[in-house]
Design an enzyme around this catalytic site. Structure first.
Site, short mmCIF file in Angstrom:
data_model
loop_
_atom_site.label_atom_id
_atom_site.label_comp_id
_atom_site.label_asym_id
_atom_site.label_seq_id
_atom_site.Cartn_x
_atom_site.Cartn_y
_atom_site.Cartn_z
N ASP A 113 0.82 -1.21 0.00
CA ASP A 113 0.00 0.00 0.00
C ASP A 113 0.86 1.27 0.00
O ASP A 113 2.04 1.25 0.36
CB ASP A 113 -0.86 0.06 1.28
CG ASP A 113 -1.97 -0.97 1.28
OD1 ASP A 113 -1.97 -1.85 0.40
OD2 ASP A 113 -2.82 -0.89 2.19
N ASP A 114 0.21 2.36 -0.34
CA ASP A 114 0.68 3.74 -0.11
C ASP A 114 1.69 4.25 -1.13
O ASP A 114 2.05 5.42 -1.10
CB ASP A 114 1.26 3.93 1.31
CG ASP A 114 0.21 3.79 2.39
OD1 ASP A 114 -0.96 3.56 2.04
OD2 ASP A 114 0.57 3.90 3.57
N TYR A 205 -6.75 2.75 6.18
CA TYR A 205 -7.02 2.32 7.56
C TYR A 205 -8.05 1.18 7.63
O TYR A 205 -8.53 0.85 8.70
CB TYR A 205 -7.51 3.50 8.43
CG TYR A 205 -6.74 4.78 8.20
CD1 TYR A 205 -5.42 4.90 8.67
CD2 TYR A 205 -7.30 5.84 7.49
CE1 TYR A 205 -4.70 6.06 8.42
CE2 TYR A 205 -6.58 7.00 7.26
CZ TYR A 205 -5.28 7.11 7.73
OH TYR A 205 -4.58 8.25 7.48
N HIS A 258 3.74 -2.14 3.05
CA HIS A 258 3.73 -0.79 2.47
C HIS A 258 5.06 -0.58 1.73
O HIS A 258 6.12 -0.68 2.37
CB HIS A 258 3.55 0.26 3.57
CG HIS A 258 2.26 0.12 4.32
ND1 HIS A 258 2.08 -0.81 5.32
CD2 HIS A 258 1.08 0.77 4.19
CE1 HIS A 258 0.84 -0.72 5.77
NE2 HIS A 258 0.21 0.23 5.12
NI NI Z 1 -2.52 3.20 3.48
#
Ligand code: NI
Length: 305
Positions: A113-114, A205, A258
């Site tokens: 993610d991210d 989240y 991440h």
């Molecule tokens: Ni995230």
């Protein structure tokens, strides 16, 4: 190809589904209001979802396609193609999709993610390429500018791109216009850069509500959660990240990481090597889930532990 999780979806009644979904949403809501939630795009600062349900959906009835015949649709090659030199093949060819049936094999999906992140994502992609490991990336729209080449490379390498909103907000707090912008704009931007429209969305989240589900149905996206949290954003320690990934791994697991933390890139070779040593096949989310259904929330590919 039918899929055990999809089969289970069909058996879940709307009432039970909504009740469970509501409980989960309430649980997360108490996190929102009861404690500080990290605002950084690099922090999915919520505990992992505790549900072991493979999937949930608002809709009680999910049509089951019995399209197993599609597997046999590839015609046999009638021409011998000269093989390019090995070095060229490795450099130019995408990572091949593992030839596994996740209804039988011990499949695990690595998810990141991210990103895209100009420093860490290339390292993650290098490791995945070197180890022929396909993965799934849930990317944040505001990170696209300047990182377009990384978006394209991830897809060209054989990975699957999902979205993770534009600014990493708490989706249940948004009004309908804001929600639409966060989801639709990110999907459109990803498609514009990569040429492929994402159909998987991971809410920041892990927060979602009925409005989010309705929007993902409208956009033709399914909601991909996780059931193994490496907490890499918190520990920022390659040994701890790897330990949590390996101890949490099970058949059907969706592992959350991440690609914005150097420690995660550092942990990745160990995670991949040890998972394979333990008999796991590493696959993308679509491979794990069969054919994810829009509006459905998936936590893993199987109920098996
Ligand atoms: Ni995230």
């Amino acid at each position: 190809m039918s899929d055990p999780s999809n089969l289970r979806i069909a058996g879940i009644s709307a009432a039970v589904t909504l009740a469970v979904s509501g409980l989960i949403t309430l649980g997360f809501a108490s996190d929102i209001f009861g404690s500080a939630v990290p605002q950084s795009a690099a922090s999915d600062g919520q505990s992992a979802p505790q549900s072991t349900n493979g999937a949930k959906t608002k809709e009680a009835e999910q049509p089951q396609s019995e399209s197993s015949s599609s597997e046999a649709a590839t015609p046999p090659s009638t021409e011998e193609q000269p093989a390019p030199p090995q070095a060229d093949r490795q450099k130019d060819q995408p990572i091949p999709a593992p030839d596994v049936d996740c209804e039988v094999a011990r499949c695990v999906a690595l998810t990141f993610d991210d990103g895209p992140d100009k420093n860490v994502t290339p390292k993650v992609l290098d490791t995945l390429k070197k180890t022929s490991t396909p993965a799934t990336f849930f990317q944040v729209g505001r990170e696209f500018a300047g990182n377009e080449a990384l978006v394209k490379r991830a897809l060209a390498d054989g990975h699957v791109l999902g979205t993770h909103t534009w600014t990493h907000p708490q989706l249940p707090l948004l009004n309908p216009d804001e929600l639409n912008e966060e989801l639709a704009n990110t999907i459109a931007a990803s498609e514009q850069i990569s040429g492929t429209r994402p159909t998987l969305m991971r809410p920041p989240y892990g927060l979602f509500n009925d409005a989010v589900i309705d929007k993902t149905i409208e956009l033709g996206n399914s909601v991909i959660m996780w059931d193994v949290d490496t907490e890499d954003w918190k520990n920022k320690n390659p040994q701890e990240t790897a330990k949590r990934a390996l101890e949490g791994a099970h058949r059907g697991a969706i592992i959350l990481m991440h690609d914005v933390h150097p420690s995660t890139a550092e942990a990745l070779p160990t995670i991949i090597a040890e998972l394979r040593k333990n008999g796991y096949s590493l696959v993308t989310i679509p491979q794990l889930l069969g054919n994810p259904t829009p509006g459905t929330v998936y936590y893993s590919g199987t109920l098996d532990q």
